[in-house]
Design a protein around this motif. Structure first.
Motif, PDB file in Angstrom:
ATOM      1  N   VAL A  48       0.845  -1.195   0.000  1.00 34.10           N
ATOM      2  CA  VAL A  48       0.000   0.000   0.000  1.00 34.10           C
ATOM      3  C   VAL A  48       0.879   1.244   0.000  1.00 34.10           C
ATOM      4  CG1 VAL A  48      -1.853  -1.167   1.281  1.00 34.10           C
ATOM      5  CG2 VAL A  48      -0.160   0.209   2.525  1.00 34.10           C
ATOM      6  N   THR A  49       0.282   2.355  -0.390  1.00 35.93           N
ATOM      7  CA  THR A  49       0.908   3.656  -0.215  1.00 35.93           C
ATOM      8  C   THR A  49       0.070   4.476   0.749  1.00 35.93           C
ATOM      9  OG1 THR A  49      -0.171   4.276  -2.293  1.00 35.93           O
ATOM     10  CG2 THR A  49       2.162   3.826  -2.385  1.00 35.93           C
ATOM     11  N   VAL A  50       0.700   5.354   1.459  1.00 33.82           N
ATOM     12  CA  VAL A  50       0.024   6.158   2.467  1.00 33.82           C
ATOM     13  C   VAL A  50      -0.612   7.374   1.817  1.00 33.82           C
ATOM     14  CG1 VAL A  50       0.271   7.456   4.608  1.00 33.82           C
ATOM     15  CG2 VAL A  50       1.632   5.388   4.245  1.00 33.82           C
ATOM     16  N   GLY A  51      -1.923   7.442   1.884  1.00 32.58           N
ATOM     17  CA  GLY A  51      -2.644   8.626   1.428  1.00 32.58           C
ATOM     18  C   GLY A  51      -3.034   8.650  -0.027  1.00 32.58           C
ATOM     19  N   GLY A 417      -7.333   5.393   4.308  1.00 33.33           N
ATOM     20  CA  GLY A 417      -6.115   6.191   4.383  1.00 33.33           C
ATOM     21  C   GLY A 417      -4.939   5.583   3.650  1.00 33.33           C
ATOM     22  N   TYR A 418      -5.151   4.392   3.068  1.00 35.10           N
ATOM     23  CA  TYR A 418      -4.085   3.725   2.331  1.00 35.10           C
ATOM     24  C   TYR A 418      -4.535   3.447   0.902  1.00 35.10           C
ATOM     25  CZ  TYR A 418      -2.446   2.882   7.080  1.00 35.10           C
ATOM     26  OH  TYR A 418      -2.052   3.041   8.390  1.00 35.10           O
ATOM     27  N   GLY A 419      -3.619   3.635  -0.039  1.00 37.20           N
ATOM     28  CA  GLY A 419      -3.883   3.248  -1.410  1.00 37.20           C
ATOM     29  C   GLY A 419      -3.462   1.805  -1.606  1.00 37.20           C
ATOM     30  N   PHE A 420      -4.378   0.968  -2.015  1.00 41.15           N
ATOM     31  CA  PHE A 420      -4.144  -0.458  -2.187  1.00 41.15           C
ATOM     32  C   PHE A 420      -3.559  -0.670  -3.584  1.00 41.15           C
ATOM     33  CE2 PHE A 420      -6.590  -4.789  -2.143  1.00 41.15           C
ATOM     34  CZ  PHE A 420      -5.392  -5.470  -2.128  1.00 41.15           C
ATOM     35  N   ASP A 421      -2.295  -1.116  -3.659  1.00 42.76           N
ATOM     36  CA  ASP A 421      -1.585  -1.146  -4.931  1.00 42.76           C
ATOM     37  C   ASP A 421      -1.234  -2.533  -5.449  1.00 42.76           C
ATOM     38  OD1 ASP A 421      -1.588   1.633  -5.097  1.00 42.76           O
ATOM     39  OD2 ASP A 421       0.264   1.792  -3.951  1.00 42.76           O
ATOM     40  N   ARG A 422      -0.982  -3.477  -4.552  1.00 40.32           N
ATOM     41  CA  ARG A 422      -0.456  -4.743  -5.060  1.00 40.32           C
ATOM     42  C   ARG A 422      -0.699  -5.891  -4.087  1.00 40.32           C
ATOM     43  NH1 ARG A 422       5.553  -5.486  -7.861  1.00 40.32           N
ATOM     44  NH2 ARG A 422       4.976  -7.314  -9.054  1.00 40.32           N
ATOM     45  N   ILE A 423      -0.960  -7.092  -4.659  1.00 39.70           N
ATOM     46  CA  ILE A 423      -0.998  -8.339  -3.900  1.00 39.70           C
ATOM     47  C   ILE A 423       0.064  -9.261  -4.495  1.00 39.70           C
ATOM     48  CG2 ILE A 423      -2.355 -10.292  -3.101  1.00 39.70           C
ATOM     49  CD1 ILE A 423      -4.866  -8.747  -3.946  1.00 39.70           C
ATOM     50  N   VAL A 424       0.877  -9.865  -3.634  1.00 43.19           N
ATOM     51  CA  VAL A 424       1.918 -10.794  -4.065  1.00 43.19           C
ATOM     52  C   VAL A 424       1.796 -12.074  -3.242  1.00 43.19           C
ATOM     53  CG1 VAL A 424       4.404 -11.217  -4.106  1.00 43.19           C
ATOM     54  CG2 VAL A 424       3.528  -8.994  -4.801  1.00 43.19           C
ATOM     55  N   LEU A 425       1.792 -13.221  -3.897  1.00 40.36           N
ATOM     56  CA  LEU A 425       1.886 -14.507  -3.200  1.00 40.36           C
ATOM     57  C   LEU A 425       3.355 -14.911  -3.219  1.00 40.36           C
ATOM     58  CD1 LEU A 425       0.466 -16.908  -1.825  1.00 40.36           C
ATOM     59  CD2 LEU A 425       0.368 -17.995  -4.085  1.00 40.36           C
ATOM     60  N   ILE A 426       3.942 -15.060  -2.046  1.00 41.92           N
ATOM     61  CA  ILE A 426       5.382 -15.260  -1.955  1.00 41.92           C
ATOM     62  C   ILE A 426       5.685 -16.342  -0.926  1.00 41.92           C
ATOM     63  CG2 ILE A 426       5.804 -13.490  -0.182  1.00 41.92           C
ATOM     64  CD1 ILE A 426       8.190 -12.599  -2.144  1.00 41.92           C
TER      65      ILE A 426
END
Length: 432
Positions: A48-51, A417-426
């Motif tokens: 995520v990114t903040v804001g 308050g967070y920008g949801f940017d990516r999901i990674v299965l690791i």
């Protein structure tokens, strides 16, 4: 009249569910190529990114938090939790197994990282030797689990350079430049896109000549010695869906069950106000071929720009589409208003055989439209499709589509308050 419309919508929804499930119960269903499998030794990293939303060199703080599951649970909050990676690495990063790989913010080396708990660990670093690359502006291809090729235009963009790395210890195996010709005074696209085709040991590299605005190219490269064996031009679309940032953050192409390679492409809408106003198409290179399949053009009769594409199996793909007119942020996609960071993105399933597109729904309602076109919030595993959204009037969250049953349920929620940017299965880190 209203009652009739409701009945019609319910009937259409039933047909859609049937079409989702038509082949999913087949015990002989082939495995989805290059798709990770969830297990007790894997977890999900949520970026995520903040804001705001990240990607494309965003200056917002980047936080990463690992979770064992994306199913419903207490709201995920990153306050005093999660690894802050802002100063070291970008969201545009390669991952495989337990590790992340990239040219970091320092931009003078290749590096290998692991995120454990709230800490980003540096595993290995390799300073540049001959070829130098800029952070985020390159593409890559995995030859095997331990061989990683990095490709990009050089500093003046009159050549395309490559470096082959041992991903285990990050040593440089070899490096050079591709034997590609370009008209004098023209430039190559910053990175282009690359994918390795195992059956004939070819790297397929897509790129542009920047002064040519109505076509792009594909080069077929021998992965052993990196010689270009053939180069072809494609003019049914103006550009690949990714030219500057490779597939470091977003998936722009996929192999199907038969190793046919599908590529997302976009072209400017005629007479539109800005080049941002685009429509998408899917093109294909069949297994073993050294040119595009001229008989195939997917997503042919639809509006909207293709942002990300992922293969689901059974000749179906999940698309993330930016379409202001469809999502109600504009009355006309040829107008610039409504593009950009508005809530203009949605997810749909495309049948690659029939070219029929169906928007994902939950409880009879379309999934919320999302902001954030520099993101990869969809993730396909062997059994599930995870679909992350950044809605306007509610918290970011994940929807979970079951490939076998065709049912969609709601998963975890992320605090506002967070920008949801990516999901990674690791893969999990080894226990000490």
């Amino acid at each position: 009249m209203k009652k009739f419309q409701l009945l019609a919508c319910a009937f259409a929804a039933t047909l859609f569910t049937l079409s989702f499930n038509a082949c999913s119960d087949d015990p002989d269903m082939p495995e989805i190529p290059d798709v990770p499998e969830e297990s007790s030794t894997t977890h999900f990293d949520i970026w995520v990114t903040v804001g705001g939303t990240g990607g494309m060199g965003s200056s917002d703080a980047i936080l990463v938090k690992g979770v064992d599951s994306l199913t419903t649970q207490p709201t995920i909050n990153f306050k005093n939790d999660g690894a802050d990676v802002t100063a070291t690495i970008n969201e545009e990063t390669i991952y495989k197994g337990k590790y992340y790989y990239q040219v970091p913010v320092s931009t003078d080396r290749f590096a290998k990282y692991q995120i454990v708990g709230n800490k980003l660990n540096v595993i290995k670093e390799q300073p540049f030797v001959k070829n130098t690359f800029k952070d985020r502006r390159y593409t890559h291809a995995w030859i095997d689990d331990n061989t990683l090729v990095i490709i990009a235009a050089n500093g003046s963009a009159n050549k395309v350079i490559w470096t082959k790395l041992n991903a285990e210890n990050m040593t440089i195996l070899s490096e050079g430049e591709l034997n590609l010709e370009i008209p004098e005074g023209d430039k190559f696209s910053t990175s282009g896109l690359a994918r390795y085709r195992k059956s004939d040991n070819k790297i397929i590299y897509f790129f542009q000549h920047k002064k040519e605005t109505t076509n792009f190219y594909a080069a077929f490269i021998n992965a052993d010695d990196m010689t270009v064996e053939k180069e072809v031009k494609e003019d049914r679309a103006e550009q690949m869906a990714g030219t500057a940032y490779g597939e470091l953050l977003q998936n722009k192409m996929f192999f199907d069950d038969e190793e046919n390679l599908y590529l997302a492409c976009n072209s400017r809408i005629p007479d539109s106000e800005k080049s941002t106003c685009q429509y998408g198409r899917l093109l294909r290179i069949k297994k073993g071929e050294l040119d595009f399949d001229k008989s195939y053009e997917g997503y042919k009769n639809y509006t909207g720009k293709l942002v990300t594409v992922d293969y689901v199996g059974n000749n179906k793909a999940i698309l993330y589409i930016q379409d202001p007119q469809h999502t109600g942020t504009s009355s006309n996609n040829a107008l610039y208003a409504g593009w950009g960071d508005d809530y203009n993105g949605y997810y749909a399933l495309l049948d690659l055989t029939t070219d029929q597109k169906e928007e994902f729904t939950y409880n009879g309602e379309k999934l919320p439209y999302s902001s954030g076109t520099f993101s990869q919030r969809s993730l396909v595993t062997t059994n599930k499709v995870y679909i992350g959204v950044n809605p306007k009037t509610s918290e970011p969250c994940v929807y979970i589509y079951d490939i076998k049953t065709g049912k969609t349920e709601k998963g975890l929620t992320i605090a506002e308050g967070y920008g949801f940017d990516r999901i990674v299965l690791i893969d999990n880190a080894d226990k000490e």
